[in-house]
Design a protein around this motif. Sequence first.
Motif, PDB file in Angstrom:
ATOM      1  N   SER A  78      -1.816  -1.781  -2.615  1.00 14.67           N
ATOM      2  CA  SER A  78      -0.783  -1.752  -1.577  1.00 14.67           C
ATOM      3  C   SER A  78       0.562  -1.261  -2.100  1.00 14.67           C
ATOM      4  CB  SER A  78      -0.610  -3.152  -0.975  1.00 14.67           C
ATOM      5  OG  SER A  78      -0.165  -4.055  -1.963  1.00 14.67           O
ATOM      6  N   GLU A  83       3.357  -3.018   3.181  1.00 12.90           N
ATOM      7  CA  GLU A  83       3.051  -3.789   4.372  1.00 12.90           C
ATOM      8  C   GLU A  83       1.667  -3.366   4.828  1.00 12.90           C
ATOM      9  OE1 GLU A  83       5.879  -4.153   7.563  1.00 12.90           O
ATOM     10  OE2 GLU A  83       7.540  -3.692   6.236  1.00 12.90           O
ATOM     11  N   ILE A  84       0.891  -4.325   5.305  1.00 14.44           N
ATOM     12  CA  ILE A  84      -0.470  -4.050   5.733  1.00 14.44           C
ATOM     13  C   ILE A  84      -0.692  -4.654   7.108  1.00 14.44           C
ATOM     14  CG2 ILE A  84      -2.921  -4.416   5.236  1.00 14.44           C
ATOM     15  CD1 ILE A  84      -2.253  -4.580   2.312  1.00 14.44           C
ATOM     16  N   CYS A  85      -1.373  -3.896   7.998  1.00 13.84           N
ATOM     17  CA  CYS A  85      -1.740  -4.432   9.304  1.00 13.84           C
ATOM     18  C   CYS A  85      -3.000  -3.733   9.790  1.00 13.84           C
ATOM     19  CB  CYS A  85      -0.601  -4.284  10.309  1.00 13.84           C
ATOM     20  SG  CYS A  85      -0.311  -2.590  10.834  1.00 13.84           S
ATOM     21  N   GLU A  86      -3.582  -4.260  10.868  1.00 11.62           N
ATOM     22  CA  GLU A  86      -4.765  -3.657  11.472  1.00 11.62           C
ATOM     23  C   GLU A  86      -4.344  -2.539  12.403  1.00 11.62           C
ATOM     24  OE1 GLU A  86      -7.626  -2.847  14.583  1.00 11.62           O
ATOM     25  OE2 GLU A  86      -5.748  -3.922  14.890  1.00 11.62           O
ATOM     26  N   TYR A  87      -5.098  -1.428  12.385  1.00  7.74           N
ATOM     27  CA  TYR A  87      -4.796  -0.302  13.259  1.00  7.74           C
ATOM     28  C   TYR A  87      -6.106   0.362  13.677  1.00  7.74           C
ATOM     29  CZ  TYR A  87      -2.867   4.138  14.940  1.00  7.74           C
ATOM     30  OH  TYR A  87      -2.536   5.235  15.712  1.00  7.74           O
ATOM     31  N   VAL A  91      -7.496  -0.306   8.366  1.00  8.22           N
ATOM     32  CA  VAL A  91      -6.401  -0.929   7.617  1.00  8.22           C
ATOM     33  C   VAL A  91      -5.269   0.087   7.472  1.00  8.22           C
ATOM     34  CG1 VAL A  91      -5.698  -2.005   5.451  1.00  8.22           C
ATOM     35  CG2 VAL A  91      -7.996  -2.410   6.373  1.00  8.22           C
ATOM     36  N   HIS A 120       9.790   0.074   6.295  1.00  7.79           N
ATOM     37  CA  HIS A 120       9.379  -0.917   7.286  1.00  7.79           C
ATOM     38  C   HIS A 120       8.605  -0.195   8.384  1.00  7.79           C
ATOM     39  CE1 HIS A 120      12.282  -3.424   5.208  1.00  7.79           C
ATOM     40  NE2 HIS A 120      11.858  -4.463   5.910  1.00  7.79           N
ATOM     41  N   VAL A 123       3.912  -1.561  14.778  1.00  7.42           N
ATOM     42  CA  VAL A 123       2.711  -0.981  15.373  1.00  7.42           C
ATOM     43  C   VAL A 123       2.498  -1.622  16.737  1.00  7.42           C
ATOM     44  CG1 VAL A 123       0.222  -0.697  15.173  1.00  7.42           C
ATOM     45  CG2 VAL A 123       1.656  -0.529  13.144  1.00  7.42           C
ATOM     46  N   CYS A 124       2.231  -0.793  17.755  1.00  6.21           N
ATOM     47  CA  CYS A 124       1.875  -1.277  19.086  1.00  6.21           C
ATOM     48  C   CYS A 124       0.793  -0.357  19.642  1.00  6.21           C
ATOM     49  CB  CYS A 124       3.092  -1.324  20.000  1.00  6.21           C
ATOM     50  SG  CYS A 124       2.759  -2.124  21.586  1.00  6.21           S
TER      51      CYS A 124
END
Length: 289
Positions: A78, A83-87, A91, A120, A123-124
């Motif tokens: 990373s 920063e990590i999020c689901e998309y 990943v 930064h 995500v939406c």
Amino acid sequence: EFEKDTDIEMEENQEFENFMEAEDVENTKRKTEKKKKRKLKKFAKYGLVFILICIIVAVYRLVGCNKLSVSDIHKFESGASGEICEYDGKVLMLGYDGVKIIGLDGSEDISMEYHMANPHMGVCEDKILLYDKDDKKLAVYVADVKKYSYTSEQNIKSARINKNGEVVLITDESGYNYKVSVLNAEGKETYLWKIGDEYLVDVDISPDGKKLVAATITTETGHIVQNEVMIDVAKAKEIGRSTVEGAMPLRVKFTDRSSAVVISDDRICGYDTKAGVKWEETFENRLID
């Protein structure tokens, strides 16, 4: 003759008794057989259920082991400030050099180069917002396609994006505490709010882009007062305000087009544009760090 008749009668009685005894024995056998058959049926039924349970457990373990096999577990580097999020079922990883979207099989699906000193993101749905905190640039993507980029006059403090690609951002502003700007789906500024007498903590944009909700702090009464402020973007005016004395707001977020939640250090408050505070849940003297 009498004795003969008596003997015959006694023989008949004896035969009858023998017959009845044999019948009783036969009835007892039949009852015993029926009991055995019922027991066998019960054992067969329970045995079948047990076998089915064993089969289900075995299949579940087999499938579970396949899903969680070592070959399907991957490590992702990373970076120092990632920063990590689901998309989209994958990943999404953010670092100093941009964004990577990695599939669940470990393969790199998309790589976008976007250099930032303090990266930064937001995500939406399929929209990705990238911005450099304490710098002036931001960009909006759908997967690896850039929809627009924007450069602010002052440093960006924070930003949010909705499903349409509309962005609300907080920046510094000369002569004021903060400036709140709204960008439409093409990156054009459509609303401006300069704040001078309140301390702005957080702001969010509604899913339809028609409203803003802000969490601010005022100390005019000598105590800290949490303010939830609702703004109509098109009319450029305040349409609702609710206050909670003694609370320190940390984050605010729309839950639908007209309702929002403010998370404070000691409580969570639900707000509506018309009803004001709809509900409040305290943390029982516990504080969020």
